[in-house]
Design an enzyme around this catalytic site. Structure first.
Site, PDB file in Angstrom:
ATOM      1  N   LYS A 296       0.843  -1.198   0.000  1.00  0.00           N
ATOM      2  CA  LYS A 296       0.000   0.000   0.000  1.00  0.00           C
ATOM      3  C   LYS A 296       0.872   1.239   0.000  1.00  0.00           C
ATOM      4  O   LYS A 296       1.455   1.613   1.003  1.00  0.00           O
ATOM      5  CB  LYS A 296      -0.941   0.037   1.216  1.00  0.00           C
ATOM      6  CG  LYS A 296      -2.143   0.936   0.905  1.00  0.00           C
ATOM      7  CD  LYS A 296      -2.771   1.606   2.098  1.00  0.00           C
ATOM      8  CE  LYS A 296      -2.020   2.791   2.616  1.00  0.00           C
ATOM      9  NZ  LYS A 296      -1.912   3.945   1.689  1.00  0.00           N
TER      10      LYS A 296
ATOM     11  N   GLY B 269       6.917   5.044   8.148  1.00  0.00           N
ATOM     12  CA  GLY B 269       6.117   6.267   8.193  1.00  0.00           C
ATOM     13  C   GLY B 269       6.316   6.970   9.518  1.00  0.00           C
ATOM     14  O   GLY B 269       7.360   6.811  10.171  1.00  0.00           O
ATOM     15  N   SER B 270       5.312   7.708   9.912  1.00  0.00           N
ATOM     16  CA  SER B 270       5.448   8.527  11.120  1.00  0.00           C
ATOM     17  C   SER B 270       5.389   7.673  12.382  1.00  0.00           C
ATOM     18  O   SER B 270       4.778   6.603  12.400  1.00  0.00           O
ATOM     19  CB  SER B 270       4.325   9.563  11.148  1.00  0.00           C
ATOM     20  OG  SER B 270       3.074   8.906  11.199  1.00  0.00           O
ATOM     21  N   THR B 271       6.008   8.168  13.440  1.00  0.00           N
ATOM     22  CA  THR B 271       5.986   7.469  14.726  1.00  0.00           C
ATOM     23  C   THR B 271       4.555   7.358  15.237  1.00  0.00           C
ATOM     24  O   THR B 271       4.151   6.324  15.777  1.00  0.00           O
ATOM     25  CB  THR B 271       6.903   8.201  15.728  1.00  0.00           C
ATOM     26  OG1 THR B 271       8.255   7.995  15.295  1.00  0.00           O
ATOM     27  CG2 THR B 271       6.765   7.664  17.140  1.00  0.00           C
ATOM     28  N   GLU B 272       3.778   8.396  15.027  1.00  0.00           N
ATOM     29  CA  GLU B 272       2.394   8.405  15.494  1.00  0.00           C
ATOM     30  C   GLU B 272       1.595   7.232  14.877  1.00  0.00           C
ATOM     31  O   GLU B 272       0.931   6.460  15.581  1.00  0.00           O
ATOM     32  CB  GLU B 272       1.771   9.742  15.075  1.00  0.00           C
ATOM     33  CG  GLU B 272       0.369   9.966  15.549  1.00  0.00           C
ATOM     34  CD  GLU B 272      -0.287  11.109  14.762  1.00  0.00           C
ATOM     35  OE1 GLU B 272       0.414  11.829  14.022  1.00  0.00           O
ATOM     36  OE2 GLU B 272      -1.513  11.241  14.890  1.00  0.00           O
ATOM     37  N   ILE B 273       1.684   7.086  13.548  1.00  0.00           N
ATOM     38  CA  ILE B 273       0.945   6.000  12.881  1.00  0.00           C
ATOM     39  C   ILE B 273       1.598   4.656  13.187  1.00  0.00           C
ATOM     40  O   ILE B 273       0.908   3.632  13.328  1.00  0.00           O
ATOM     41  CB  ILE B 273       0.849   6.252  11.352  1.00  0.00           C
ATOM     42  CG1 ILE B 273       0.103   7.569  11.069  1.00  0.00           C
ATOM     43  CG2 ILE B 273       0.166   5.098  10.640  1.00  0.00           C
ATOM     44  CD1 ILE B 273      -1.352   7.612  11.489  1.00  0.00           C
ATOM     45  N   GLY B 274       2.905   4.635  13.338  1.00  0.00           N
ATOM     46  CA  GLY B 274       3.598   3.389  13.689  1.00  0.00           C
ATOM     47  C   GLY B 274       3.101   2.830  15.014  1.00  0.00           C
ATOM     48  O   GLY B 274       2.876   1.625  15.161  1.00  0.00           O
TER      49      GLY B 274
ATOM     50  N   GLU C  48       9.609   1.229  10.762  1.00  0.00           N
ATOM     51  CA  GLU C  48      10.712   2.169  10.542  1.00  0.00           C
ATOM     52  C   GLU C  48      10.083   3.553  10.610  1.00  0.00           C
ATOM     53  O   GLU C  48       9.312   3.924   9.728  1.00  0.00           O
ATOM     54  CB  GLU C  48      11.365   1.877   9.182  1.00  0.00           C
ATOM     55  CG  GLU C  48      12.757   2.445   9.069  1.00  0.00           C
ATOM     56  CD  GLU C  48      12.762   3.879   8.581  1.00  0.00           C
ATOM     57  OE1 GLU C  48      12.738   4.796   9.442  1.00  0.00           O
ATOM     58  OE2 GLU C  48      12.781   4.079   7.366  1.00  0.00           O
TER      59      GLU C  48
ATOM     60  N   CYS D 200      13.618  10.413   6.827  1.00  0.00           N
ATOM     61  CA  CYS D 200      13.560   9.978   8.233  1.00  0.00           C
ATOM     62  C   CYS D 200      14.902  10.178   8.936  1.00  0.00           C
ATOM     63  O   CYS D 200      14.939  10.429  10.129  1.00  0.00           O
ATOM     64  CB  CYS D 200      13.084   8.538   8.330  1.00  0.00           C
ATOM     65  SG  CYS D 200      14.061   7.418   7.327  1.00  0.00           S
TER      66      CYS D 200
ATOM     67  N   GLU E 172       9.852  16.033  15.243  1.00  0.00           N
ATOM     68  CA  GLU E 172      10.282  15.834  13.858  1.00  0.00           C
ATOM     69  C   GLU E 172       9.507  16.813  12.967  1.00  0.00           C
ATOM     70  O   GLU E 172       8.278  16.786  12.938  1.00  0.00           O
ATOM     71  CB  GLU E 172      10.007  14.392  13.427  1.00  0.00           C
ATOM     72  CG  GLU E 172      10.507  14.113  12.027  1.00  0.00           C
ATOM     73  CD  GLU E 172      10.305  12.663  11.593  1.00  0.00           C
ATOM     74  OE1 GLU E 172       9.227  12.113  11.865  1.00  0.00           O
ATOM     75  OE2 GLU E 172      11.235  12.102  10.987  1.00  0.00           O
TER      76      GLU E 172
HETATM   77  P1  ADP Z   1       3.104  10.947   7.126  1.00  0.00           P
HETATM   78  O1  ADP Z   1       2.658  11.381   8.497  1.00  0.00           O
HETATM   79  O2  ADP Z   1       4.536  11.085   6.908  1.00  0.00           O
HETATM   80  O3  ADP Z   1       2.215  11.425   6.023  1.00  0.00           O
HETATM   81  P2  ADP Z   1       1.964   8.438   7.715  1.00  0.00           P
HETATM   82  O4  ADP Z   1       2.678   7.747   8.807  1.00  0.00           O
HETATM   83  O5  ADP Z   1       0.667   9.103   8.011  1.00  0.00           O
HETATM   84  O6  ADP Z   1       2.985   9.408   7.057  1.00  0.00           O
HETATM   85  O7  ADP Z   1       1.690   7.476   6.490  1.00  0.00           O
HETATM   86  C1  ADP Z   1       2.574   6.517   6.018  1.00  0.00           C
HETATM   87  C2  ADP Z   1       1.761   5.401   5.404  1.00  0.00           C
HETATM   88  O8  ADP Z   1       0.894   4.868   6.396  1.00  0.00           O
HETATM   89  C3  ADP Z   1       0.855   5.821   4.254  1.00  0.00           C
HETATM   90  O9  ADP Z   1       0.859   4.773   3.283  1.00  0.00           O
HETATM   91  C4  ADP Z   1      -0.496   5.932   4.906  1.00  0.00           C
HETATM   92  O10 ADP Z   1      -1.562   5.724   4.019  1.00  0.00           O
HETATM   93  C5  ADP Z   1      -0.432   4.803   5.917  1.00  0.00           C
HETATM   94  N1  ADP Z   1      -1.352   4.951   7.057  1.00  0.00           N
HETATM   95  C6  ADP Z   1      -1.805   6.090   7.614  1.00  0.00           C
HETATM   96  N2  ADP Z   1      -2.645   5.827   8.622  1.00  0.00           N
HETATM   97  C7  ADP Z   1      -2.731   4.476   8.728  1.00  0.00           C
HETATM   98  C8  ADP Z   1      -3.434   3.575   9.590  1.00  0.00           C
HETATM   99  N3  ADP Z   1      -4.224   4.012  10.549  1.00  0.00           N
HETATM  100  N4  ADP Z   1      -3.260   2.248   9.396  1.00  0.00           N
HETATM  101  C9  ADP Z   1      -2.459   1.779   8.422  1.00  0.00           C
HETATM  102  N5  ADP Z   1      -1.780   2.573   7.575  1.00  0.00           N
HETATM  103  C10 ADP Z   1      -1.906   3.903   7.720  1.00  0.00           C
END
Ligand code: ADP
Length: 503
Positions: free
Chosen positions: A201, A254-259, A276, A310, A407
Site C-alpha cells: 500500500k 512512516g510517522s511514529t504516530e501511525i507506527g 521504521e 527519516c 520531527e
Molecule cells: P506521514 O505522516 O509522513 O504522512 P503516515 O505515517 O501518516 O505518514 O503514512 C505513512 C503510510 O501509512 C501511508 O501509506 C499511509 O496511508 C499509511 N497509514 C496512515 N494511517 C494508517 C493507519 N491508521 N493504518 C495503516 N496505515 C496507515
C-alpha cells in the site's frame, strides 16, 4: 536569502510518456489484474511543484482490501511463489530489477511529478536505490537455509535435529511518500526473496510509481497474486490490512504516530511487525573539521529531499569554537538549495510534498520564532503556487522548543553549540528518537567514542544518509522496531522451524 538567484516556480512540461501514464484509468492491482475499486471512488494526485491536480488513483475500500488479502493468501497457500526453485525466484527478481532500471527515466519523472523531488535526484538516488534493493535481496533467495543442530539434553545417536527457514506468509507493506518507489522496492525485495506474498500500500499522496511497478512486476513474470498493489487511504485500506486475520506480517515505514497505532492494531492478531519510523537525528561537528567540507555536508544532511527524510540531520551540534563559521558556511549554500520545480534541471531541492506538509513546516518555523529562536538562513517561503519552503537554519534554540524536540520533516535544522564530547553525546541522546546520527571529525578517538555513545540505529562519520542495502537499518527508541536490509532484513521475513526426530 534568494536575492542572488532568480528562480521561476513554473513547473516544466511533462513528457508525452508521463502524460500517458497520468491519464491511466484509476485501478487496483489485485491477483494480477487491474480492477476498479468497489465503490468507484478516487483520490486526486497533485503535482506539488504547481499545486495542480494531474491525475487520479483508485481509493481501495475495505472490500477491495479483503479481496487483495484473499488473493495474496491463495497465492501463498498454493506455493506458486514459495514453491519455485530459489534460482527461479532469484532470476525473476533480477528481471524485475532490470526492468526498473530500463524504465529509470520514466520512473524518475513520475516521482518528480508526484513527490516534488528533483527528477535528477530521483534518477541518481531513488531509482538506482530501488534496483539495488531488489538485486541484493534476489541473491538471498538461493542462500536461505537452516542448520543441523546437536540437542543439549539428548543423546547424539538416535536423534536428528535441524531447523528450516520458511517464509512468514502474507505481508502487508505500507510505505510513505518521501521515497515511494525506493521504499516499495525496499519492502517487496526481502519478502519476495523469502517466498512471501504481498499487499503493497503506497501512500495516498504518491502512488504513481507503485502502479508502474505493478506493470513491471507482471512483465517480470512474478505470478499473479504474489504482489498486489492497493492505492488508498491509510485509515481505510491500511487499517484493514493491519487488522486482517489473514495477514501474517505488517512492515511499515512512516510517522511514529501511525507506527504506534499500527503496532497496537496488529496486536489482536499477533502479527509480526517491523516499524521504521521518525527521527530527529543529530549531526555533531567537532572542532578539528575542515569547515569548507563539513558545512556543505551538514547542509546536505538536512536539505536533501527537502528535509523529508527519516534520517535528516535536523539537530546540528557544532563545537563553539567554529559555530559561527559553520553556520555561515551552511547559509552560503542557499543558492544551491533554493527550491525549484521538480522538473527544472537546475533543481537540487523541490517543494514539499503537499499543502499539509507546507503548512506544518511553516507552522514549526513560526513556533520556533515565537519561542525565541533566531533565523540564520531562510525562515520563510517564496510566493508561488507550489509548496516551496526556503532552506532554514534556526539558532538560539533550547531543548524545550518544539523545533528541537519534534520531527519537522522539512528543510529546517536547529543549530546548537557545545563544548565537550560527553556534553554533546548527552544532548544528542536527549530525544525520544534514535534512528541515525552524523559525526564530523578527523579525530578517530572522538569518532568511535561518539559512535558508541549515541543511541541510534545508524551512525555516519564524515558523511550523512549513506544508506546501503547490505547494512541493517532501523531505529532505537521511538524510531522503530526491527531491522530492514542486510541479513537481518531477509530474516525478518522468515519463520524458523525446529524439527526433532527420534530415529
Ligand atoms: P506521514 O505522516 O509522513 O504522512 P503516515 O505515517 O501518516 O505518514 O503514512 C505513512 C503510510 O501509512 C501511508 O501509506 C499511509 O496511508 C499509511 N497509514 C496512515 N494511517 C494508517 C493507519 N491508521 N493504518 C495503516 N496505515 C496507515
Amino acid at each position: 536569502m534568494n536575492e542572488m538567484t532568480t528562480v521561476s516556480y513554473q513547473q516544466h512540461a511533462y513528457s508525452e510518456g508521463a502524460k500517458t501514464l497520468l491519464a491511466r484509468k484509476p485501478a487496483l492491482f489485485i491477483n494480477g489484474e487491474w480492477v476498479a475499486s468497489s465503490h468507484g471512488e478516487t483520490i486526486a494526485v497533485e503535482d506539488p511543484s504547481s499545486g495542480q491536480v494531474v491525475s487520479h488513483i483508485a481509493d481501495a475500500s475495505v472490500a477491495d482490501t479483503d479481496r487483495a488479502v484473499a488473493a495474496a493468501r491463495a497465492a501463498f497457500d498454493d506455493g506458486r511463489w514459495s514453491g519455485l526453485a530459489p534460482i527461479a525466484r532469484e532470476r525473476i527478481m533480477l528481471r524485475l530489477a532490470d526492468l526498473i532500471e530500463a524504465h529509470g527515466d520514466e520512473l524518475a519523472e513520475l516521482e518528480a511529478i508526484d513527490v516534488g523531488k528533483p527528477k535528477s535526484m530521483a534518477g541518481v538516488v531513488d531509482i538506482p536505490g530501488a534496483v539495488s534493493h531488489i538485486r541484493y535481496m534476489a541473491g538471498w533467495a538461493a542462500k536461505l537455509g537452516g542448520e543441523t543442530l546437536q540437542p543439549y539434553t539428548m543423546p547424539n545417536s538416535g536423534m536428528f535435529s535441524y531447523t528450516i527457514k520458511e517464509p512468514v506468509g502474507v505481508c502487508a507493506q505500507i510505505v510513505p511518500w518521501n521515497f515511494p518507489l525506493l521504499m516499495a522496492c525496499l519492502k517487496i525485495a526481502p519478502a519476495l526473496a523469502a517466498g512471501c506474498t504481498i499487499i503493497l500500500k503506497p501512500a495516498e499522496q504518491t502512488s504513481l510509481t507503485a502502479l508502474r511497478l505493478a506493470d513491471l512486476i507482471a512483465e517480470a513474470g512474478i505470478p499473479a497474486g504474489v504482489v498486489n498493489v492497493l492505492t488508498g487511504y491509510g485509515h481505510i485500506s491500511g487499517d484493514r490490512l493491519v487488522k486482517h486475520p489473514d495477514v501474517d506480517k505488517v512492515a511499515f515505514t512512516g510517522s511514529t504516530e501511525i507506527g504506534k497505532l499500527i503496532n497496537k492494531n496488529a496486536t489482536d492478531t499477533l502479527k509480526h511487525v517491523t516499524l521504521e519510523l521518525g527521527g530527529k537525528s543529530p549531526v555533531v561537528v567537532m572542532p578539528d573539521v575542515n569547515v569548507a567540507e563539513t558545512a556543505p555536508g551538514a547542509a546536505g544532511a538536512i536539505f536533501f529531499n527537502s528535509g523529508q527524510v527519516c534520517v535528516a540531520g535536523s539537530r546540528l551540534f557544532v563545537h563553539k569554537s567554529i559555530f559561527d563559521e559553520v553556520i555561515e558556511g551552511i547559509a552560503a549554500t542557499a543558492p544551491f538549495w533554493a527550491p525549484r520545480p521538480s522538473l527544472d534541471p537546475a533543481a537540487h531541492m523541490g517543494p514539499l510534498v503537499s499543502k499539509e506538509q507546507y503548512d506544518k513546516v511553516l507552522g514549526y518555523i513560526e513556533a520556533g520564532k515565537r519561542d525565541g529562536a533566531s533565523v540564520a538562513m531562510g525562515g520563510d517561503a517564496p510566493s508561488a503556487d507550489g509548496y516551496y519552503v526556503n532552506p532554514t537554519v534556526l539558532v538560539n534554540v533550547n531543548p524545550q522548543m518544539s523545533v528541537v524536540r519534534e520531527e519537522i520533516f522539512g528543510p529546517v535544522v536547529v543549530a546548537q553549540r557545545f563544548e565537550d564530547l560527553d556534553e554533546v553525546a548527552k544532548a544528542a541522546n536527549d530525544t525520544c528518537f534514535g534512528l541515525a546520527a552524523g559525526i564530523w571529525t578527523k579525530d578517530l578517538g572522538a569518532m568511535h567514542k561518539l559512535a558508541s555513545k549515541i543511541k541510534a540505529g545508524t551512525v555516519w562519520g564524515n558523511c550523512h544518509a549513506m544508506i546501503d542495502v547490505a547494512l541493517p537499518f532501523g531505529g532505537y527508541k521511538e524510531s522503530g522496531i526491527g531491522r530492514e536490509q542486510g541479513r537481518a532484513g531477509i530474516e525478518a521475513y522468515l519463520e524458523s522451524k525446529s524439527v526433532i526426530i527420534k530415529l
